[in-house]
Design a protein around this motif. Structure first.
Motif, PDB file in Angstrom:
ATOM      1  N   GLY A 192       0.775  -1.233   0.000  1.00 36.22           N
ATOM      2  CA  GLY A 192       0.000   0.000   0.000  1.00 36.22           C
ATOM      3  C   GLY A 192       0.809   1.285   0.000  1.00 36.22           C
ATOM      4  N   LYS A 193       2.138   1.209   0.041  1.00 32.47           N
ATOM      5  CA  LYS A 193       2.953   2.430   0.020  1.00 32.47           C
ATOM      6  C   LYS A 193       3.739   2.490  -1.281  1.00 32.47           C
ATOM      7  CE  LYS A 193       3.378   3.540   4.818  1.00 32.47           C
ATOM      8  NZ  LYS A 193       4.176   4.316   5.732  1.00 32.47           N
ATOM      9  N   THR A 194       3.916   3.711  -1.783  1.00 31.97           N
ATOM     10  CA  THR A 194       4.681   3.873  -3.015  1.00 31.97           C
ATOM     11  C   THR A 194       6.177   3.876  -2.708  1.00 31.97           C
ATOM     12  OG1 THR A 194       4.764   6.286  -2.941  1.00 31.97           O
ATOM     13  CG2 THR A 194       2.834   5.269  -4.044  1.00 31.97           C
ATOM     14  N   ALA A 195       6.950   3.625  -3.737  1.00 29.00           N
ATOM     15  CA  ALA A 195       8.406   3.670  -3.588  1.00 29.00           C
ATOM     16  C   ALA A 195       8.850   5.054  -3.132  1.00 29.00           C
ATOM     17  CB  ALA A 195       9.073   3.297  -4.911  1.00 29.00           C
ATOM     18  N   LEU A 196       8.158   6.095  -3.582  1.00 29.68           N
ATOM     19  CA  LEU A 196       8.499   7.459  -3.198  1.00 29.68           C
ATOM     20  C   LEU A 196       8.205   7.711  -1.724  1.00 29.68           C
ATOM     21  CD1 LEU A 196       9.530  10.245  -4.012  1.00 29.68           C
ATOM     22  CD2 LEU A 196       7.187  10.833  -4.657  1.00 29.68           C
ATOM     23  N   GLU A 197       7.026   7.265  -1.255  1.00 31.21           N
ATOM     24  CA  GLU A 197       6.686   7.430   0.167  1.00 31.21           C
ATOM     25  C   GLU A 197       7.731   6.759   1.056  1.00 31.21           C
ATOM     26  OE1 GLU A 197       1.857   7.498   0.448  1.00 31.21           O
ATOM     27  OE2 GLU A 197       2.775   5.607  -0.172  1.00 31.21           O
ATOM     28  N   LEU A 198       8.107   5.544   0.691  1.00 28.28           N
ATOM     29  CA  LEU A 198       9.084   4.809   1.489  1.00 28.28           C
ATOM     30  C   LEU A 198      10.457   5.468   1.430  1.00 28.28           C
ATOM     31  CD1 LEU A 198       8.025   1.153   0.668  1.00 28.28           C
ATOM     32  CD2 LEU A 198       7.700   2.394   2.818  1.00 28.28           C
ATOM     33  N   LEU A 199      10.838   5.957   0.258  1.00 33.95           N
ATOM     34  CA  LEU A 199      12.127   6.656   0.151  1.00 33.95           C
ATOM     35  C   LEU A 199      12.156   7.848   1.094  1.00 33.95           C
ATOM     36  CD1 LEU A 199      14.897   7.273  -1.101  1.00 33.95           C
ATOM     37  CD2 LEU A 199      13.675   8.556  -2.876  1.00 33.95           C
ATOM     38  N   GLN A 200      11.079   8.622   1.092  1.00 37.08           N
ATOM     39  CA  GLN A 200      11.045   9.817   1.938  1.00 37.08           C
ATOM     40  C   GLN A 200      10.997   9.464   3.423  1.00 37.08           C
ATOM     41  OE1 GLN A 200       7.839  11.734  -0.285  1.00 37.08           O
ATOM     42  NE2 GLN A 200       9.317  13.217  -1.068  1.00 37.08           N
ATOM     43  N   GLU A 201      10.477   8.294   3.774  1.00 39.33           N
ATOM     44  CA  GLU A 201      10.523   7.826   5.163  1.00 39.33           C
ATOM     45  C   GLU A 201      11.934   7.394   5.539  1.00 39.33           C
ATOM     46  OE1 GLU A 201       7.736   4.659   5.889  1.00 39.33           O
ATOM     47  OE2 GLU A 201       6.013   5.902   5.310  1.00 39.33           O
ATOM     48  N   LYS A 202      12.580   6.649   4.641  1.00 36.49           N
ATOM     49  CA  LYS A 202      13.923   6.113   4.913  1.00 36.49           C
ATOM     50  C   LYS A 202      14.999   7.179   4.815  1.00 36.49           C
ATOM     51  CE  LYS A 202      12.342   1.901   5.183  1.00 36.49           C
ATOM     52  NZ  LYS A 202      12.215   1.203   6.432  1.00 36.49           N
ATOM     53  N   ASP A 203      14.795   8.158   3.945  1.00 38.64           N
ATOM     54  CA  ASP A 203      15.757   9.252   3.774  1.00 38.64           C
ATOM     55  C   ASP A 203      14.990  10.567   3.667  1.00 38.64           C
ATOM     56  OD1 ASP A 203      17.851  10.967   3.229  1.00 38.64           O
ATOM     57  OD2 ASP A 203      18.212  10.209   1.207  1.00 38.64           O
ATOM     58  N   PRO A 204      14.657  11.167   4.819  1.00 39.45           N
ATOM     59  CA  PRO A 204      13.887  12.413   4.808  1.00 39.45           C
ATOM     60  C   PRO A 204      14.572  13.557   4.060  1.00 39.45           C
ATOM     61  CG  PRO A 204      13.975  11.484   7.030  1.00 39.45           C
ATOM     62  CD  PRO A 204      14.914  10.684   6.179  1.00 39.45           C
ATOM     63  N   ASP A 205      15.875  13.434   3.838  1.00 41.73           N
ATOM     64  CA  ASP A 205      16.601  14.481   3.123  1.00 41.73           C
ATOM     65  C   ASP A 205      16.690  14.230   1.616  1.00 41.73           C
ATOM     66  OD1 ASP A 205      17.090  15.892   5.489  1.00 41.73           O
ATOM     67  OD2 ASP A 205      18.857  14.671   5.924  1.00 41.73           O
ATOM     68  N   ALA A 206      16.061  13.164   1.132  1.00 40.14           N
ATOM     69  CA  ALA A 206      16.075  12.899  -0.304  1.00 40.14           C
ATOM     70  C   ALA A 206      15.477  14.102  -1.030  1.00 40.14           C
ATOM     71  CB  ALA A 206      15.268  11.646  -0.621  1.00 40.14           C
TER      72      ALA A 206
END
Length: 139
Positions: free
Chosen positions: A66-80
């Motif tokens: 249910g989560k997009t690759a973008l949502e997860l990226l921003q969770e894992k790396d808030p500075d992306a």
């Protein structure tokens, strides 16, 4: 017979992270216990391995239903760094490593296969491995 001079710069680039990892492990092992109960050697090796991964331009995490690759990226790396939003999002930097827009881009992979949609459209699933790779633009 004349031989071509050897190039040592690429070797140094490989050896420097290894030396930094070794120095971090030695320094971590020589310290006494830490106040948080974690092993200094373990924390030194994790930090060093993350740094090595950043240097090679690759970043991975697990998919979540249910989560997009973008949502997860921003969770894992808030500075992306991302340009655009949602389906039109374009990732320009991960873990502080910015892609040179003239020669590089961050490629999105799911289980080692190049994604067919953008990060904002890619619904991930539990068990998938999402990987971003810094790649060169073919010209």
């Amino acid at each position: 017979m004349k031989t071509a001079p050897r190039r040592t710069a690429p070797r140094l680039l490989v050896l420097l992270p290894a030396l930094a990892l070794t120095a971090g492990l030695v320094a971590g092992c020589s310290e006494g216990g830490s106040s948080d109960g974690a092993s200094p050697a373990a924390s030194a090796s994790v930090e060093a391995s993350e740094q090595v991964a950043e240097n090679v331009g690759e970043f991975s995490y697990e998919g979540v239903d249910g989560k997009t690759a973008l949502e997860l990226l921003q969770e894992k790396d808030p500075d992306a760094q991302v340009q655009g939003k949602g389906e039109n999002a374009y990732v320009t930097a991960i873990r502080g490593r910015e892609a040179d827009p003239e020669t590089e881009f961050w490629g999105l992979y799911v289980d080692d296969e190049l994604a067919q949609v953008g990060a904002g459209s890619l619904e991930t699933k539990d068990g998938q491995t999402i990987t971003w790779k810094l790649e060169e633009i073919e010209q």
